[in-house]
Structures are given as structure tokens and as C-alpha cells.
Design a protein around this motif. Structure first.
Motif, PDB file in Angstrom:
ATOM      1  N   LEU A   2       4.035  25.320  34.177  1.00 46.24           N
ATOM      2  CA  LEU A   2       3.750  24.965  35.220  1.00 46.24           C
ATOM      3  C   LEU A   2       2.669  25.025  36.366  1.00 46.24           C
ATOM      4  O   LEU A   2       2.917  24.856  37.176  1.00 46.24           O
ATOM      5  CB  LEU A   2       4.907  24.748  35.822  1.00 46.24           C
ATOM      6  N   LEU A   3       2.423  26.231  35.511  1.00 42.43           N
ATOM      7  CA  LEU A   3       1.507  27.211  37.185  1.00 42.43           C
ATOM      8  C   LEU A   3       0.455  26.977  37.428  1.00 42.43           C
ATOM      9  O   LEU A   3       0.224  26.557  39.088  1.00 42.43           O
ATOM     10  CB  LEU A   3       0.858  28.415  36.006  1.00 42.43           C
ATOM     11  N   GLY A   4      -0.215  25.075  36.803  1.00 48.06           N
ATOM     12  CA  GLY A   4      -0.259  24.486  37.494  1.00 48.06           C
ATOM     13  C   GLY A   4      -0.662  23.153  38.125  1.00 48.06           C
ATOM     14  O   GLY A   4      -0.871  22.551  39.319  1.00 48.06           O
ATOM     15  N   ALA A   5       0.535  23.468  38.290  1.00 43.27           N
ATOM     16  CA  ALA A   5       1.374  21.631  39.157  1.00 43.27           C
ATOM     17  C   ALA A   5       1.365  22.227  40.087  1.00 43.27           C
ATOM     18  O   ALA A   5       1.631  23.851  41.134  1.00 43.27           O
ATOM     19  CB  ALA A   5       2.814  21.570  38.311  1.00 43.27           C
ATOM     20  N   GLY A   6       1.981  21.264  41.068  1.00 38.70           N
ATOM     21  CA  GLY A   6       1.815  21.436  42.563  1.00 38.70           C
ATOM     22  C   GLY A   6       1.163  21.322  43.003  1.00 38.70           C
ATOM     23  O   GLY A   6       0.116  20.133  43.211  1.00 38.70           O
ATOM     24  N   ASP A   7       1.240  22.122  44.289  1.00 35.35           N
ATOM     25  CA  ASP A   7      -0.193  22.172  45.238  1.00 35.35           C
ATOM     26  C   ASP A   7      -1.682  22.104  45.156  1.00 35.35           C
ATOM     27  O   ASP A   7      -2.766  22.525  46.170  1.00 35.35           O
ATOM     28  CB  ASP A   7       0.569  22.756  46.749  1.00 35.35           C
ATOM     29  N   LEU A   8      -1.971  22.842  44.347  1.00 33.66           N
ATOM     30  CA  LEU A   8      -3.060  23.850  43.765  1.00 33.66           C
ATOM     31  C   LEU A   8      -3.879  23.010  43.374  1.00 33.66           C
ATOM     32  O   LEU A   8      -4.832  23.302  43.780  1.00 33.66           O
ATOM     33  CB  LEU A   8      -3.147  24.741  42.243  1.00 33.66           C
ATOM     34  N   LEU A   9      -4.098  21.802  42.684  1.00 34.72           N
ATOM     35  CA  LEU A   9      -5.277  21.285  42.755  1.00 34.72           C
ATOM     36  C   LEU A   9      -5.485  19.699  43.995  1.00 34.72           C
ATOM     37  O   LEU A   9      -6.762  20.080  44.009  1.00 34.72           O
ATOM     38  CB  LEU A   9      -4.589  19.701  41.642  1.00 34.72           C
ATOM     39  N   SER A  13      -2.656  26.115  33.327  1.00 35.71           N
ATOM     40  CA  SER A  13      -0.927  25.222  32.788  1.00 35.71           C
ATOM     41  C   SER A  13      -1.637  25.795  31.750  1.00 35.71           C
ATOM     42  O   SER A  13      -0.999  26.617  30.957  1.00 35.71           O
ATOM     43  CB  SER A  13      -0.292  24.764  33.050  1.00 35.71           C
ATOM     44  N   LEU A  14      -2.571  25.141  30.698  1.00 40.14           N
ATOM     45  CA  LEU A  14      -2.378  25.116  29.466  1.00 40.14           C
ATOM     46  C   LEU A  14      -3.220  26.712  29.242  1.00 40.14           C
ATOM     47  O   LEU A  14      -2.976  27.827  28.156  1.00 40.14           O
ATOM     48  CB  LEU A  14      -3.864  24.550  29.141  1.00 40.14           C
ATOM     49  N   VAL A  15      -4.072  26.934  29.617  1.00 41.95           N
ATOM     50  CA  VAL A  15      -4.685  28.649  29.920  1.00 41.95           C
ATOM     51  C   VAL A  15      -3.234  29.783  29.334  1.00 41.95           C
ATOM     52  O   VAL A  15      -3.738  30.540  29.491  1.00 41.95           O
ATOM     53  CB  VAL A  15      -5.905  28.708  30.596  1.00 41.95           C
ATOM     54  N   VAL A  46       4.411  21.301  25.424  1.00 41.35           N
ATOM     55  CA  VAL A  46       4.844  21.397  24.604  1.00 41.35           C
ATOM     56  C   VAL A  46       4.273  22.376  23.596  1.00 41.35           C
ATOM     57  O   VAL A  46       5.607  23.552  22.468  1.00 41.35           O
ATOM     58  CB  VAL A  46       4.096  20.757  23.323  1.00 41.35           C
ATOM     59  N   LEU A  47       3.316  23.301  23.991  1.00 39.98           N
ATOM     60  CA  LEU A  47       2.946  24.354  23.285  1.00 39.98           C
ATOM     61  C   LEU A  47       3.876  25.763  24.195  1.00 39.98           C
ATOM     62  O   LEU A  47       4.555  26.873  22.827  1.00 39.98           O
ATOM     63  CB  LEU A  47       1.719  25.174  23.541  1.00 39.98           C
ATOM     64  N   SER A  48       4.901  26.021  25.145  1.00 41.11           N
ATOM     65  CA  SER A  48       5.243  27.113  25.295  1.00 41.11           C
ATOM     66  C   SER A  48       7.001  26.253  25.240  1.00 41.11           C
ATOM     67  O   SER A  48       8.485  26.975  25.327  1.00 41.11           O
ATOM     68  CB  SER A  48       5.326  27.031  26.898  1.00 41.11           C
ATOM     69  N   GLU A  49       7.590  25.206  24.968  1.00 37.01           N
ATOM     70  CA  GLU A  49       8.352  25.266  24.683  1.00 37.01           C
ATOM     71  C   GLU A  49       9.393  24.477  25.880  1.00 37.01           C
ATOM     72  O   GLU A  49      10.230  24.411  26.243  1.00 37.01           O
ATOM     73  CB  GLU A  49       9.160  25.506  23.399  1.00 37.01           C
ATOM     74  N   GLY A  50       8.547  24.250  27.194  1.00 37.17           N
ATOM     75  CA  GLY A  50       8.975  24.226  28.267  1.00 37.17           C
ATOM     76  C   GLY A  50       9.697  25.397  29.231  1.00 37.17           C
ATOM     77  O   GLY A  50      10.123  25.345  30.061  1.00 37.17           O
ATOM     78  N   SER A  51       9.139  25.972  28.396  1.00 35.16           N
ATOM     79  CA  SER A  51       9.496  27.771  28.397  1.00 35.16           C
ATOM     80  C   SER A  51       8.827  28.349  28.938  1.00 35.16           C
ATOM     81  O   SER A  51       7.416  28.389  28.642  1.00 35.16           O
ATOM     82  CB  SER A  51      10.755  28.184  27.881  1.00 35.16           C
ATOM     83  N   ALA A  52       8.740  29.888  29.655  1.00 32.52           N
ATOM     84  CA  ALA A  52       7.476  30.580  30.716  1.00 32.52           C
ATOM     85  C   ALA A  52       8.118  31.506  29.539  1.00 32.52           C
ATOM     86  O   ALA A  52       8.404  31.376  28.680  1.00 32.52           O
ATOM     87  CB  ALA A  52       8.446  31.414  31.363  1.00 32.52           C
ATOM     88  N   ILE A  53       6.625  32.712  29.034  1.00 35.35           N
ATOM     89  CA  ILE A  53       6.187  32.872  27.827  1.00 35.35           C
ATOM     90  C   ILE A  53       6.396  34.205  28.196  1.00 35.35           C
ATOM     91  O   ILE A  53       5.351  34.911  29.372  1.00 35.35           O
ATOM     92  CB  ILE A  53       5.297  33.075  27.156  1.00 35.35           C
TER      93      ILE A  53
END
Length: 327
Positions: free
Chosen positions: A250-257, A84-86, A145-152
Motif C-alpha cells: 500500500l506504499l503508493g496508496a493514499g495521497d501520493l498520486l 506499490s508494485l515496485v 496478491v504477490l504480498s498476500e496483503g502483508s508487508a515484506i
């Protein structure tokens, strides 16, 4: 084949002979392929197999990094948050500085997390589970925080086309993500099978105390392992972001890990460390990828899919425990 390492005196498995641990997952995979082929006319098609492999490529890269950590007897729970950070950093920097700087910033941000993980685990001696659990929350929070909770969205041209090429482009008829995943697997297998770092990784996972007495720098090995895990998680995050051509907090959230860890366990790498390899992990990824694909084609609910995947992970962990007991 078992060898005696020249520099440590510790016996490790090189993985160059036929690996009996892959028999179970291989049988499961072949059974699934035969069953889905009989039940769905759309399963055994080139387009379906191509889509499955492209979608599985980032998971292969992610799970390859996780394999290094599991081989030393740990877990890297921060991988999903690094993805998600990347994604966020790459998209945000690309808006103002172009694709080249964005790639460096995105991959660099995720790699820095690995450096911090390695320092806390390797140098300070903290438990990997606790460290990476804390990083899971911290890094995910930074991404929000960097994205202010929204997709770019709205990335500039022609950078967005180059960005998508990494996540969904082709060289000839070969998908770019699949080519990158294959290169990562080959590189990781070379490191684990032929390089000093690989031998030390197996040694630390087998018995860290004995490895230290044999001259292995255990702290340095752990630092390198977490750095590799974060670097590959960063690469997977970059490819996934390119596929959706946006920055997703939230790209890395969910089942990925969970799928990353599950693939390593299903493939037969020991959760106790010291035994396993990346080819086992690739097999575990294929089991998960084709299982989900086949169940989707058969219109099986995602809830049922979670039950099946969870059951396979528990069964694989049980087999790992039996193997450890026999050893």
C-alpha cells in the motif's frame, strides 16, 4: 522564448526565458516560508529543510514523470499502484536473489506497466484516463496478491543496508534521494528542451492533429511519454521502499498520486497540454512539501491540510483555464 521547431513547423515554448507562470506559485511559496518562519522557531533550521527536501525527493521524481503525460493532455493514474508494485517485487526478489536482481526486477515490473499503458493509449488509441484508471486497480491488485496483503520484512544483510542507502543514505552531506531527484529533473528538462521527443511532446499536447500533419509520430510519442512516467514512478517507488526497508503493498496508496498530479497543476503546467515544464513541477512540489511541513509544525490537523491543498489545486486549475482562454 518561443521557437519554430525545425522538424514539425509547430511553435512551442522552450522554457529558456523567464516563465511568467511561476510567479504565482513562487509568491505563494515565499509567503508560506515567511509566515511559517515567524510562527515556528523550528521551521528555519537546516535539519528541517533537509528533512523536507529528502521527503519531497520521491514526489519530485514521480511528478516529473506525470509532467510528461500532462504535457500531452493526459493523466497517469497508475503511478501510485506502480510504486506499490515496485516495492513488493523488489523486496520479494531480494529475499532470495540479492539486491542487484531485485533492482532489475522491481524497476522492470513498473516499467512493463508503462509499456502496456503506452501500447493501449498510443497504438490502440484508448483514452489515457480510462486506461490508467483500469491499471490503477489492476496493478494495485497484483501488488496485494504477490504480498498476500502483508508487508515484506526481514530483508537479508547486507542487501538491506544497500537498499536503505538509496532511500535514506548520504554522499558527504548530500542525501542520496535528493541527488537522484536533481539528476532526474535535469535529465527531464534536457529532454523537453533540447531533444526531439521533448519537441514532439509539446507539439502533441498543443494540437495532436496538426502535429500528425506536420510529421510527428503521435502514437510513438504517447508511448514514450507513458514509458517515462512509469519508469520514474518505478524509481520513486524504489527510493520510498528503501527508506522503509520493506515491501509495502500500500506504499503508493493514499495521497501520493494526488500530490503528483497536484504538484504539476500548482506549478502551472497546463492541464490542456502543450505548455509547462519540469521546473514548474518542482516549484509545485516545494509548495506542497513546505505547506504540509509548516502545518505539521503548527499542529494543524491533516483534515485542514487536505482542505488547503485542495483549494490551491482548484485555484491553480482556474488560472490554467484563464491562460488557455487568453491563448
Amino acid at each position: 522564448m518561443t521557437i519554430l521547431t525545425r522538424d514539425t513547423g509547430i511553435r512551442i515554448r522552450t522554457g529558456r526565458s523567464v516563465d511568467p507562470a511561476i510567479i504565482g506559485p513562487s509568491v505563494v511559496l515565499l509567503t508560506m516560508l515567511a509566515t511559517y518562519a515567524a510562527l515556528s522557531p523550528h521551521f528555519l533550521t537546516f535539519s528541517n529543510f533537509s528533512n523536507v527536501l529528502v521527503q519531497a525527493a520521491p514526489l519530485v521524481i514521480l511528478a516529473t514523470g506525470q509532467t510528461f503525460v500532462v504535457l500531452i493532455g493526459g493523466l497517469d493514474l497508475s503511478q501510485g499502484s506502480i510504486v506499490s508494485l515496485v516495492s513488493v517485487v523488489t523486496a520479494a526478489v531480494m529475499m532470495n536473489h540479492g539486491i542487484e536482481v531485485a533492482i532489475l526486477a522491481g524497476l522492470g515490473s513498473g516499467t512493463c506497466v508503462g509499456v502496456l499503458n503506452g501500447f493501449l493509449v498510443g497504438r490502440l488509441g484508448l483514452q489515457p484516463f480510462i486506461v490508467t484508471l483500469g491499471m490503477l486497480y489492476m496493478v494495485a491488485g497484483v501488488a496485494l496478491v504477490l504480498s498476500e496483503g502483508s508487508a515484506i520484512f526481514g530483508l537479508p544483510q547486507p542487501d538491506v543496508e544497500t537498499f536503505f542507502w538509496f532511500g535514506g543514505g548520504k554522499i558527504g552531506f548530500l542525501p542520496v534521494p535528493l541527488i537522484i531527484a536533481v539528476l532526474v529533473v535535469l535529465g527531464a528538462r534536457h529532454v523537453l528542451g533540447s531533444r526531439v521527443l521533448g519537441r514532439h511532446t509539446y507539439a502533441v499536447g498543443s494540437n495532436a492533429s496538426v502535429a500528425a500533419l506536420s510529421g510527428v509520430d503521435v502514437r510513438r510519442t504517447r508511448m514514450w511519454v507513458f514509458l517515462i512516467s512509469a519508469l520514474l514512478a518505478s524509481l520513486a517507488g524504489f527510493l520510498l521502499s528503501g527508506r522503509v526497508i520493506s515491501g509495502q503493498p500500500l506504499l503508493g496508496a493514499g495521497d501520493l498520486l494526488l500530490q503528483s498530479i497536484g504538484a504539476v497543476i500548482i506549478g502551472g503546467t497546463s492541464i490542456f497540454g502543450g505548455r509547462g515544464g519540469v521546473l514548474r513541477t518542482v516549484l509545485g512540489v516545494l509548495v506542497i512539501a513546505f505547506m504540509v511541513n509548516g502545518l505539521n509544525l503548527l499542529a494543524i490537523s491533516t483534515f485542514t491540510q487536505q482542505v488547503i491543498i485542495g483549494a490551491i489545486i482548484v485555484f491553480s486549475a482556474w488560472l490554467n483555464t484563464l491562460g488557455k482562454t487568453r491563448a
